[in-house]
Design a protein around this motif. Structure first.
Motif, short mmCIF file in Angstrom:
data_model
loop_
_atom_site.label_atom_id
_atom_site.label_comp_id
_atom_site.label_asym_id
_atom_site.label_seq_id
_atom_site.Cartn_x
_atom_site.Cartn_y
_atom_site.Cartn_z
N SER A 1 37.81 19.85 31.06
CA SER A 1 36.42 20.02 30.89
C SER A 1 36.16 21.37 31.04
CB SER A 1 35.39 19.22 31.50
OG SER A 1 35.48 17.83 31.39
N ALA B 1 18.76 15.22 30.10
CA ALA B 1 20.11 15.45 29.19
C ALA B 1 20.24 14.29 28.15
CB ALA B 1 21.19 15.24 30.32
N ARG B 2 19.77 13.09 28.53
CA ARG B 2 20.03 11.92 27.28
C ARG B 2 19.06 12.21 26.12
NH1 ARG B 2 18.14 7.22 29.55
NH2 ARG B 2 15.98 7.94 28.45
N ARG C 1 27.67 13.67 31.74
CA ARG C 1 28.33 14.99 31.68
C ARG C 1 27.58 16.03 32.72
NH1 ARG C 1 28.15 16.56 25.48
NH2 ARG C 1 28.90 18.64 26.40
N MET D 1 25.51 22.70 25.98
CA MET D 1 26.69 21.69 25.96
C MET D 1 26.96 20.98 24.49
SD MET D 1 25.43 20.09 29.76
CE MET D 1 26.73 18.86 29.68
N GLN D 2 25.93 21.13 23.52
CA GLN D 2 26.10 20.28 22.34
C GLN D 2 27.09 21.16 21.56
OE1 GLN D 2 22.01 20.67 20.94
NE2 GLN D 2 21.50 18.75 21.99
N SER E 1 32.37 19.79 27.62
CA SER E 1 31.86 20.56 28.56
C SER E 1 31.04 19.41 29.60
CB SER E 1 31.03 21.45 28.22
OG SER E 1 29.80 20.98 27.70
N PRO F 1 31.68 20.35 23.06
CA PRO F 1 31.63 18.97 23.44
C PRO F 1 32.23 18.09 24.69
CG PRO F 1 32.04 19.40 20.82
CD PRO F 1 32.32 20.63 21.68
N MET G 1 21.32 22.55 27.62
CA MET G 1 21.65 21.46 26.61
C MET G 1 22.18 21.88 25.45
SD MET G 1 21.46 18.89 28.68
CE MET G 1 21.99 20.10 30.07
N ARG G 2 21.61 22.86 24.96
CA ARG G 2 22.25 23.51 23.35
C ARG G 2 23.35 24.01 23.81
NH1 ARG G 2 16.63 25.28 23.04
NH2 ARG G 2 17.26 27.24 23.09
N ILE H 1 22.72 14.77 25.31
CA ILE H 1 23.78 14.74 26.02
C ILE H 1 24.09 13.62 26.76
CG2 ILE H 1 24.75 16.23 27.76
CD1 ILE H 1 24.67 17.91 25.02
N CYS H 2 25.22 13.09 26.96
CA CYS H 2 25.55 11.92 27.81
C CYS H 2 25.14 12.19 29.19
CB CYS H 2 27.04 11.52 27.49
SG CYS H 2 27.61 10.26 28.63
#
Length: 112
Positions: A13, A67-68, A76, A37-38, A43, A41, A34-35, A72-73
């Protein structure tokens, strides 16, 4: 390799890190993270676990919900346990990129 394993971070990761106290995280900074991380993938976001045990689970859950909500899962988001200063400084090497907040900035964390 051992350092990442000890911190529950995957070797494969990309690790975005912010090891400041979580009360310094503001909604705007978190949304920017979060952006990021999007766009990456594989990360994870590595944060310092809240130091007040009574609040820790609530704060962690709220960050995972945010995050969700950003797509984002929640898995993560990885939380680092509180450790002594020397161990804390050594483990910072497990992060790939430090993400700062807009309002508080890193101060001591950056100089360490």
């Amino acid at each position: 390799k051992a350092l990442r394993h000890r911190e529950n971070l995957s070797e494969s990761s990309f690790v975005f890190a912010n090891l400041n106290k979580v009360d310094k995280i503001d909604p705007h900074s978190f949304s920017v993270w979060m952006r990021c991380m999007q766009q990456v993938p594989e990360s994870v976001l590595w944060l310092l676990e809240p130091s007040i045990p009574a609040a820790a689970e609530i704060v962690k859950k709220n960050l995972q919900i945010a995050a969700r909500d950003a797509g984002i899962c929640p898995d993560r988001i990885v939380f680092a346990k509180k450790v002594g200063r020397e161990e804390h400084i050594q483990r910072m090497a497990a992060g790939d990129l430090f993400l700062d907040t807009f309002y508080y900035e890193a101060h001591t964390t950056a100089t360490d």
